[in-house]
Structure formats: structure tokens, C-alpha cells
Design an enzyme around this catalytic site. Sequence first.
Site, PDB file in Angstrom:
ATOM      1  N   GLY A   1       0.844  -1.182   0.000  1.00 15.55           N
ATOM      2  CA  GLY A   1       0.000   0.000   0.000  1.00 15.55           C
ATOM      3  C   GLY A   1       0.877   1.228   0.000  1.00 15.55           C
TER       4      GLY A   1
ATOM      5  N   ALA B   1       2.815   0.553   3.574  1.00 17.26           N
ATOM      6  CA  ALA B   1       3.084  -0.769   4.137  1.00 17.26           C
ATOM      7  C   ALA B   1       3.233  -1.824   3.049  1.00 17.26           C
ATOM      8  CB  ALA B   1       1.974  -1.172   5.100  1.00 17.26           C
ATOM      9  N   GLU B   2       3.884  -2.909   3.425  1.00 21.10           N
ATOM     10  CA  GLU B   2       4.046  -4.048   2.529  1.00 21.10           C
ATOM     11  C   GLU B   2       3.396  -5.266   3.176  1.00 21.10           C
ATOM     12  OE1 GLU B   2       8.315  -4.034   2.258  1.00 21.10           O
ATOM     13  OE2 GLU B   2       8.261  -3.011   0.322  1.00 21.10           O
ATOM     14  N   VAL B   3       2.898  -6.181   2.353  1.00 20.64           N
ATOM     15  CA  VAL B   3       2.212  -7.365   2.858  1.00 20.64           C
ATOM     16  C   VAL B   3       2.918  -8.614   2.325  1.00 20.64           C
ATOM     17  CG1 VAL B   3       0.023  -8.596   3.038  1.00 20.64           C
ATOM     18  CG2 VAL B   3       0.027  -6.105   2.848  1.00 20.64           C
TER      19      VAL B   3
ATOM     20  N   LYS C   1       1.811  -7.804   7.690  1.00 20.84           N
ATOM     21  CA  LYS C   1       1.869  -6.425   7.206  1.00 20.84           C
ATOM     22  C   LYS C   1       2.911  -5.656   8.010  1.00 20.84           C
ATOM     23  CE  LYS C   1      -1.296  -2.745   5.812  1.00 20.84           C
ATOM     24  NZ  LYS C   1      -2.719  -2.325   5.795  1.00 20.84           N
TER      25      LYS C   1
ATOM     26  N   ASP D   1     -11.867   4.935   5.527  1.00 17.59           N
ATOM     27  CA  ASP D   1     -11.174   4.797   4.234  1.00 17.59           C
ATOM     28  C   ASP D   1     -11.761   3.635   3.439  1.00 17.59           C
ATOM     29  OD1 ASP D   1      -9.391   5.596   2.283  1.00 17.59           O
ATOM     30  OD2 ASP D   1      -7.690   4.508   3.123  1.00 17.59           O
TER      31      ASP D   1
END
Length: 202
Positions: free
Chosen positions: A8, A11-13, A28, A121
Amino acid sequence: IHARIGEGAMAEVYRAHDPEIDRTVAIKTLKPDYASNPDLGARFMREARAAGALSHANIATIYDVGEAEGIAYIAMELVEGQPLDTALAQGRMPYERVLELGRQLASALGYAHRHGVVHRDIKPSNILLSADGKTVKLLDFGVARVASAQAERRLAHTQIGQMVGTPRYMSPEQALGMPVDHRSDLFSLGVVLYEMITVKVA
């Protein structure tokens, strides 16, 4: 950690396996550029606190929150499927399917609102569609506001005049930086449903 499966804005998943519960999970973590920012770190952990208190079939489950080697992480349910925005890029959905998925999203939001959590959101990229296309999961409470007075005192939430969220899906009040409640989420859900029916952004 098996592989990175998404990212995102901050962040990374990753797909991972938790040996203690013998379960494949999604991990995450904040991107390195943001991990050192205390404000963003607080928002990241706020996501875990808000979503971790919720237990609903259409909200991604939080299994664990912590820090490892200085990196904050959230371990959550891994939903096999695709984000709703990816599915919408493939064309218009039948209205019966829109109704069923919309019912699930409304149920999830109703549950969150009854527990004092406003998502703030709601957008297609924060909605995961299961592999069979029949179930949706709401995720990313990164800008959620816990509405209890105790939490308001404890956490430094967004102040009036500061806009948080994704503009094209925001209620007018949120876009103006005004205080919002559960009705703002319902406006955003309406925008998402419009897009699901027409494949156009409202």
C-alpha cells in the site's frame, strides 16, 4: 516469510507461515522509509488495535501484533482472492452479486460501528474479494477512529482540519476535514456500490 504479495502507500504485505498456530497468514509491515516515523508507526499500530477488537465474517481477522528486530508487524488472516478494484477492472458485475456483496459490506460496517469503530477509508482496494467471488472481507483500518472517549484521550487521533482517507470516496464532511462518524462510512460505501454497478467512479 514466503513472499511479498502486495503493498500500500506505507506498508508491505507478505505471505508467511506461523508455526505456533500452523496457519498461513498475511504479515503487514511498514515500509523502511516510514518505519522510523513515530506518527506513521502510531497510525499503523492503531490499525491493529481497531481491527483486532472486531470479530466478523466480513472483516479480516487480526491474529497477532508485535515487533521483531525493531520492525512493527501485524499478522492477519490471509484471504485468497483479489482486491475489489482489480475485479472491477474486469468489467461490470451482475446486480444480484452487487447486492449480496453490498449486504456483506454493510453488515461488516454495522458491526464495526456498533463497537465504536469508524473505518474512514472505505474504497475498493481495501475490500478483498474471495477466490470464488462470493465473499468480501473489509481490511485496512489504518485511519480508523476508535470512538470511545477513553481511546480518544489515549491516542493522538486526527484533529479537525486534517484530511485523512482517499478523496474520491470521501464524504463531503471528511473531505472538508470536519469530524465524521459512521455516516461517513455509509457515504463511502454508497460510492463503492455505485462503482460496482456502473464500473465508473462516482
